[in-house]
Design a protein around this motif. Structure first.
Motif, mmCIF file in Angstrom:
data_model
loop_
_atom_site.group_PDB
_atom_site.id
_atom_site.type_symbol
_atom_site.label_atom_id
_atom_site.label_comp_id
_atom_site.label_asym_id
_atom_site.label_seq_id
_atom_site.Cartn_x
_atom_site.Cartn_y
_atom_site.Cartn_z
ATOM 1 N N GLN A 75 1.178 4.090 -2.892
ATOM 2 C CA GLN A 75 0.943 5.496 -2.560
ATOM 3 C C GLN A 75 2.087 6.367 -3.085
ATOM 4 O O GLN A 75 1.860 7.424 -3.677
ATOM 5 N N ASP A 104 0.835 -1.207 0.000
ATOM 6 C CA ASP A 104 0.000 0.000 0.000
ATOM 7 C C ASP A 104 0.870 1.259 0.000
ATOM 8 O O ASP A 104 0.584 2.220 -0.720
ATOM 9 N N TYR A 105 1.906 1.260 0.813
ATOM 10 C CA TYR A 105 2.768 2.445 0.872
ATOM 11 C C TYR A 105 3.535 2.628 -0.431
ATOM 12 O O TYR A 105 3.674 3.747 -0.931
ATOM 13 N N GLU A 159 1.744 9.305 -5.859
ATOM 14 C CA GLU A 159 2.091 10.683 -5.507
ATOM 15 C C GLU A 159 3.137 11.275 -6.445
ATOM 16 O O GLU A 159 3.121 12.470 -6.728
#
Length: 140
Positions: free
Chosen positions: A39, A35-36, A43
């Motif tokens: 992300q 998930d990170y 971004e």
């Protein structure tokens, strides 16, 4: 999404009469590595294959890291951090999400890595600096 400063959250937690309410209010959950990573890609407008290539990681292994099928070593996470040009804070979050120790400035090797990250150096330059100081490189 901008995350609140850890110090601010700590102060709020210490002032809170109920830790459950604090956890609920801030939606505290354990961040998964996939998930990170996703992300960070979103971004920055990065593509996974390009990041994996720049990190010098085998494409199959890189894919498995991004989907959560493999647990990368601390060095592999650092390779990804340099490839994505992460800040020190983001790098430490990545290491934490991957279940590894954050970079620690009292450790000689980590101090060199911190310096390189802070100065926007490449993975190759970081490895050259580590080699010059006779400590293990990231890409070994």
């Amino acid at each position: 999404m901008k995350e609140p400063m850890t110090e601010d959250l700590l102060n709020e937690l210490l002032d809170s009469p109920d830790p459950a309410a604090f956890a609920s209010k801030h939606k505290l959950v354990c961040r998964s590595l996939p998930d990170y990573l996703q992300q960070l890609l979103d971004e920055r407008g990065l593509r996974r294959p390009e990041v994996v290539r720049q990190a010098g990681i085998n494409p199959t292994f890189g894919y498995q890291i991004f989907v959560g099928q493999r647990n990368p070593s601390r060095n592999k996470l650092l390779q990804l951090a340099f490839a994505m040009k992460l800040s020190l804070r983001e790098t430490n979050r990545l290491l934490q999400a991957g279940g590894c120790n954050e970079l620690y400035c009292k450790n000689r090797r980590d101090a060199i890595i911190i310096f390189c990250i802070n100065h926007g150096e490449t993975l190759q330059t970081a490895d050259e600096q580590l080699y010059a100081f006779h400590v293990d490189t990231i890409t070994e």
